[in-house]
Design a protein around this motif. Structure first.
Motif, short mmCIF file in Angstrom:
data_model
loop_
_atom_site.label_atom_id
_atom_site.label_comp_id
_atom_site.label_asym_id
_atom_site.label_seq_id
_atom_site.Cartn_x
_atom_site.Cartn_y
_atom_site.Cartn_z
N MET A 1 0.84 -1.17 0.00
CA MET A 1 0.00 0.00 0.00
C MET A 1 0.89 1.23 0.00
SD MET A 1 -2.79 1.16 2.82
CE MET A 1 -1.73 1.91 4.04
N THR A 2 0.66 2.15 -0.91
CA THR A 2 1.40 3.40 -0.96
C THR A 2 0.70 4.43 -0.10
OG1 THR A 2 2.15 2.94 -3.19
CG2 THR A 2 2.20 5.24 -2.49
N LEU A 74 11.56 1.87 -7.61
CA LEU A 74 10.85 2.88 -6.84
C LEU A 74 9.56 3.31 -7.54
CD1 LEU A 74 10.79 4.79 -4.39
CD2 LEU A 74 12.18 6.40 -5.74
N ALA A 75 9.63 3.53 -8.84
CA ALA A 75 8.42 3.90 -9.59
C ALA A 75 7.36 2.81 -9.46
CB ALA A 75 8.77 4.16 -11.06
N ALA A 76 7.76 1.56 -9.60
CA ALA A 76 6.81 0.44 -9.48
C ALA A 76 6.17 0.41 -8.10
CB ALA A 76 7.51 -0.88 -9.79
N ALA A 77 6.96 0.69 -7.05
CA ALA A 77 6.42 0.69 -5.68
C ALA A 77 5.34 1.75 -5.50
CB ALA A 77 7.55 0.90 -4.67
N ILE A 119 8.36 14.42 -4.57
CA ILE A 119 9.40 13.42 -4.60
C ILE A 119 8.81 12.13 -4.06
CG2 ILE A 119 11.31 15.06 -4.42
CD1 ILE A 119 11.68 14.05 -1.52
N TYR A 120 9.43 11.02 -4.43
CA TYR A 120 8.94 9.69 -4.09
C TYR A 120 10.01 8.98 -3.28
CZ TYR A 120 5.62 10.90 -7.68
OH TYR A 120 4.64 11.55 -8.41
N ARG A 121 9.62 8.47 -2.11
CA ARG A 121 10.55 7.76 -1.23
C ARG A 121 10.15 6.31 -1.15
NH1 ARG A 121 12.63 11.47 3.43
NH2 ARG A 121 11.96 13.52 2.79
N ASP A 122 11.14 5.44 -0.97
CA ASP A 122 10.81 4.02 -0.85
C ASP A 122 10.26 3.67 0.52
OD1 ASP A 122 13.20 4.28 0.55
OD2 ASP A 122 14.14 2.52 -0.35
N GLU A 129 6.52 1.65 4.42
CA GLU A 129 5.75 1.82 3.19
C GLU A 129 6.28 2.98 2.35
OE1 GLU A 129 3.36 -0.28 2.33
OE2 GLU A 129 3.54 -1.38 4.21
N PRO A 130 6.13 2.92 1.02
CA PRO A 130 6.51 4.04 0.16
C PRO A 130 5.67 5.28 0.49
CG PRO A 130 6.14 2.06 -1.14
CD PRO A 130 5.63 1.77 0.25
#
Length: 191
Positions: A1-2, A74-77, A119-122, A129-130
Motif C-alpha cells: 500500500m502506498t 521505486l516507480a513500481a512501488a 518526490i517519491y521515497r521508498d 511503506e513508500p
C-alpha cells in the motif's frame, strides 16, 4: 500500500519566478550537488523528554540517473510507469548515538523525482511503506519537504552551504502537536 501525502497550496508555492515544472529540475541539481560522503552531526530534541539525543553518522549519497534500476523499482512501488522518475538519490548511513544507550544504526533509502512538486521515497521516517513528499525551494540551495502519513507530518529543510556543508532541520508533528525537532550539520568528507 502506498501512503500518499497531502499538502496545501502554501507548502508547494514556487519561489518567485520559478514554475512548478522547474522545481523538478532544481531537485535534480540538488541531488547531484549532494552526492558524496558526509559526516553528519545531529541533535534530536524530543519535546516531552528534556535531554536531547546526539548522533553522529557517516552518510553516503549516490546520484541516480533516470535509467537507474533503483528508480524503476521505486516507480513500481508507487504504481508509476517505468521512466516516470527523472533522477534520484540513494542514501546509506551508519549512525552512533553519543548520549543514549541505543545501539549503532545502519540503513538506506532511495528517493526519486518526477515532474512537478513531488518526490517519491521508498519508505517513510517511521514507516516501511513508500511515501511521497511535497517539495519546494526557498532558493536553489535550500530545499523544503513536507511528508504526511497517518497523523504524522515531517517538515524538513535542507540547505547546501557552499560545496562542503549542509544544514538540515526536521520538525515532526503527530496529531497536530510538535513532538520532535532534529538539527543537523553535515560536512563533506574527502578521501
Amino acid at each position: 500500500m502506498t501512503i500518499v501525502s497531502t499538502h496545501t497550496q502554501a507548502t508547494t508555492a514556487a519561489p518567485s519566478g520559478t514554475t512548478l515544472d522547474s522545481i523538478s529540475t532544481l531537485v535534480c541539481r540538488f541531488f547531484e550537488r549532494s552526492a558524496g560522503r558526509w559526516m553528519s552531526q545531529r541533535r534530536y530534541y524530543t519535546l516531552n523528554i528534556h535531554e536531547p539525543q546526539e548522533v553522529e553518522s557517516v552518510i553516503d549519497i549516490d546520484f541516480l540517473e533516470a535509467d537507474h534500476p533503483d528508480l524503476t523499482t521505486l516507480a513500481a512501488a508507487h504504481g508509476l510507469p517505468a521512466g516516470t522518475l527523472r533522477a534520484g538519490t540513494h542514501i546509506r548511513w551508519e549512525s552512533r548515538y553519543l548520549t543514549a544507550t541505543r545501539k549503532p544504526a545502519t540503513g538506506f533509502t532511495t528517493i526519486g523525482v518526477g515532474e512537478g512538486d513531488w518526490i517519491y521515497r521508498d519508505r517513510g521516517f517511521s514507516s516501511p511503506e513508500p511515501v511521497t513528499a511535497a517539495v519546494n525551494f526557498v532558493n536553489p540551495e535550500t530545499m523544503r519537504l513536507v511528508t504526511t502519513y497517518g497523523q504524522s507530518v515531517f517538515e524538513e529543510e535542507i540547505r547546501l552551504v557552499g560545496d562542503k556543508y549542509r544544514t538540515r532541520q526536521t520538525i515532526a508533528t503527530r496529531a497536530g502537536a510538535e513532538v520532535l525537532i532534529g538539527q543537523y550539520l553535515e560536512t563533506r568528507m574527502t578521501d
